[in-house]
Design a protein around this motif. Structure first.
Motif, short mmCIF file in Angstrom:
data_model
loop_
_atom_site.label_atom_id
_atom_site.label_comp_id
_atom_site.label_asym_id
_atom_site.label_seq_id
_atom_site.Cartn_x
_atom_site.Cartn_y
_atom_site.Cartn_z
N ASP A 169 34.82 41.43 12.43
CA ASP A 169 35.95 41.99 13.17
C ASP A 169 37.26 41.32 12.77
OD1 ASP A 169 34.30 43.72 14.50
OD2 ASP A 169 34.23 42.59 16.38
N HIS B 192 38.46 42.55 9.30
CA HIS B 192 39.11 43.87 9.32
C HIS B 192 40.45 43.80 10.04
CE1 HIS B 192 35.87 46.09 7.46
NE2 HIS B 192 34.99 45.53 8.29
N LEU B 193 40.56 42.96 11.05
CA LEU B 193 41.84 42.79 11.74
C LEU B 193 42.90 42.24 10.80
CD1 LEU B 193 42.39 41.38 15.27
CD2 LEU B 193 43.64 40.39 13.40
N SER C 187 43.61 44.83 7.76
CA SER C 187 44.38 46.01 8.15
C SER C 187 45.87 45.69 8.24
CB SER C 187 43.88 46.56 9.49
OG SER C 187 44.08 45.62 10.54
N GLY D 137 45.33 50.72 7.61
CA GLY D 137 44.06 51.16 8.17
C GLY D 137 43.90 50.66 9.58
N LYS D 138 42.90 51.20 10.31
CA LYS D 138 42.67 50.84 11.71
C LYS D 138 43.91 51.08 12.57
CE LYS D 138 38.71 49.09 10.35
NZ LYS D 138 37.42 49.77 10.61
N SER E 132 48.62 43.95 13.65
CA SER E 132 47.65 44.98 13.30
C SER E 132 46.96 45.45 14.56
CB SER E 132 46.64 44.45 12.27
OG SER E 132 45.84 43.44 12.84
N THR E 133 45.75 45.93 14.41
CA THR E 133 44.95 46.33 15.56
C THR E 133 44.51 45.09 16.34
OG1 THR E 133 43.03 47.65 16.24
CG2 THR E 133 42.79 46.30 14.25
N THR F 245 40.20 46.60 20.46
CA THR F 245 40.11 47.97 19.94
C THR F 245 38.92 48.13 19.01
OG1 THR F 245 42.52 48.22 20.11
CG2 THR F 245 41.35 49.74 18.66
N LEU F 246 38.71 47.15 18.14
CA LEU F 246 37.57 47.21 17.22
C LEU F 246 36.25 47.19 17.99
CD1 LEU F 246 38.80 44.74 14.44
CD2 LEU F 246 38.77 47.24 14.35
N ALA G 10 35.64 50.54 19.74
CA ALA G 10 35.20 51.58 18.80
C ALA G 10 33.71 51.41 18.49
CB ALA G 10 36.02 51.50 17.51
#
Length: 468
Positions: free
Chosen positions: A91, A94-95, A98, A103-104, A391-392, A396-397, A400
């Motif tokens: 996680d 990707h945070l 992004s 993305g995201k 970012s996100t 949120t991740l 999802a």
């Protein structure tokens, strides 16, 4: 009679657990948690019905062969639960990525914004043993001519060529020369030092442009994501991605004058200008950044001068799952000072822990929770943080992922599509314990390793797959 090889009690217990009638269902639960090392046992029920109050599905743990349901602990520390830490690492990766590539929910144009990878270190509180190398060849730790000694009669130099895993790395050359109170107090105020840096950086830009902070916010927004890492000497330092955006965040282009060199210069000036006075009079100790400030550009391509965005995201995600245990201490709070003598820690960490307890009893530091954070060697800040617009979010991740799992569960249970038929699920749960019982840890670790291998193969295939 031939000799039969002996087995450990753990293996006997694992074999006995596998012979129980509920083992197959228990394995399914463990795989669902990813092989969690400290799963939580729940007891209760869940009922799903539609708007006409027609019951569509009923689940009760009383009907389970085990009598309970397992759920993952969610601990981010790899030392406590490698399985849940792996999820947290993914996680975080990707945070961070992004915010570098898009993305995201982050526009892909953000990859063109100026951004750097900055490392903020602690100052020196005394000489420590270190691994030094040049061109891959180990060098003497601390070479000194004439073999000088300190005031305590110990050598100030060290001619050993330490390996990377040498337990002596990070340990003081002389424990009596080392400033343990200063090291603990610095750790305790490192989080505040970072907060003041994030406040000072916009002020530096405003001063350089000759405008107010309010006017700067209408032209520029600074976003960041950072992680704390423990060095072998027991002191934290911070790795941070710092990015320049337009006033509306990653979706807006930064001003034309914004560039990597401009950002590097502002970071250097802001870091040199912040400090945190400690103590009631503010004069007993002043926390500042160390002299080793590294600020490198971040590029999409690894072939350019700087660091690649994917490498930065991997690096930050790796340390987001580590804690003070990486520097030779423990990953759990220490309740009593008498327990410190029996901890399986390095002697350097033990002295820092003792220092936390001793300082907390002094009047000038009585308001600092040093005793509470002794296992962290005084550090009490968050390990990974980010600004709102970087970012996100982790929430949120996770939402999802939870929505995806809920949809897959709905299909397995044969429940109607919510778009076609409105349903409501209610449940009641209670905590029934945590951790594995006798013989279960072996099988949980085996499940975790299989899941980790499958993930590694999938990642390798994704990297080898040609674009498009």
């Amino acid at each position: 009679m031939s000799d039969v090889p002996g087995f450990s009690p753990e293996i006997y217990a694992a074999a006995q657990r596998a012979s129980m009638p509920d083992f197959a269902r228990w394995q399914q639960m463990v795989r669902a948690t990813g092989g969690c090392a400290e799963p939580i046992r729940l007891q209760g029920h869940r009922i799903t019905f539609d708007s006409a109050l027609e019951v569509l599905d009923v689940y009760r743990t009383a009907d389970e062969p085990t009598g309970y349901l397992l759920t993952a602990c969610g601990n981010r520390r790899a030392s406590r639960c490698p399985a849940c830490a792996e999820v947290y690492r993914d996680d975080t990766y990707h945070l961070i990525l992004s915010g570098l590539r898009g993305g995201k929910g982050v526009p892909e144009d953000v990859s063109a914004h100026p951004r750097v990878f900055a490392t903020f270190t602690a100052p020196s509180f005394g000489a420590v043993h270190a691994r030094r190398e040049r061109d891959g060849k180990a060098l003497p730790c601390r070479p000194r001519r004439d073999n000088p000694v300190c005031e305590h009669g110990r050598p100030q130099g060290c001619g050993a060529r330490h390996d990377e895993d040498d337990s002596q790395v990070g340990q003081p050359v002389c424990v009596d020369c080392y400033d343990y109170p200063g090291a603990v107090l610095w750790n305790a105020h490192a989080g505040e030092l970072w907060r003041r840096f994030t406040q000072t950086l916009p002020a530096v830009f405003a001063r350089r442009l000759g405008i107010s902070r309010a006017q700067l916010r209408r032209r520029l927004r600074l976003s960041y994501a950072k992680v704390a890492e423990y060095q072998a000497r027991g002191l934290v330092h911070f790795h941070a991605v710092i990015r320049m955006d337009g006033p509306d965040g990653p979706g807006a282009a930064p001003p034309g004058w914004a560039s990597v060199p401009v950002l590097q210069g502002a970071i250097t000036e802001a870091a040199a200008g912040v400090s945190v006075p400690v103590g009631e009079d503010g004069a007993s100790f002043v926390a500042r950044w160390g002299g080793q400030l590294d600020v490198e550009p971040i590029y999409v391509s690894a072939s350019l001068e700087g660091v690649a965005d994917q490498r930065v995201a991997s690096y930050i995600a790796k340390y987001a799952t580590k804690g003070a245990e990486a520097s030779g201490t423990v990953d759990r709070p220490i309740r009593q000072m008498r327990d410190v003598a029996f901890l399986d820690v390095t002697e350097h960490a033990r002295r820092m822990i003792y220092t936390c307890f001793v300082l907390n009893d002094l009047p000038e530091y009585r308001l600092m929770p040093l005793r509470r954070w002794a296992h962290m060697l005084g550090y009490r800040g968050h390990f990974s943080t980010k600004s709102r617009h970087y970012s996100t979010t982790l929430g949120t991740l996770r939402q999802a992922r939870a929505d995806h799992q809920a949809e897959e569960a709905r299909k397995r249970r044969g429940l109607p599509d919510p778009a076609e038929r409105q349903t409501v699920t209610v449940g009641e749960w209670r905590f029934a314990g945590s951790g594995h019982r006798d013989g279960e840890r072996f099988w949980a670790e085996l499940a975790r390793q299989r899941i980790a291998t499958a993930r590694q193969i999938a990642r390798q295939q994704a990297r080898e797959q040609p674009p498009g």
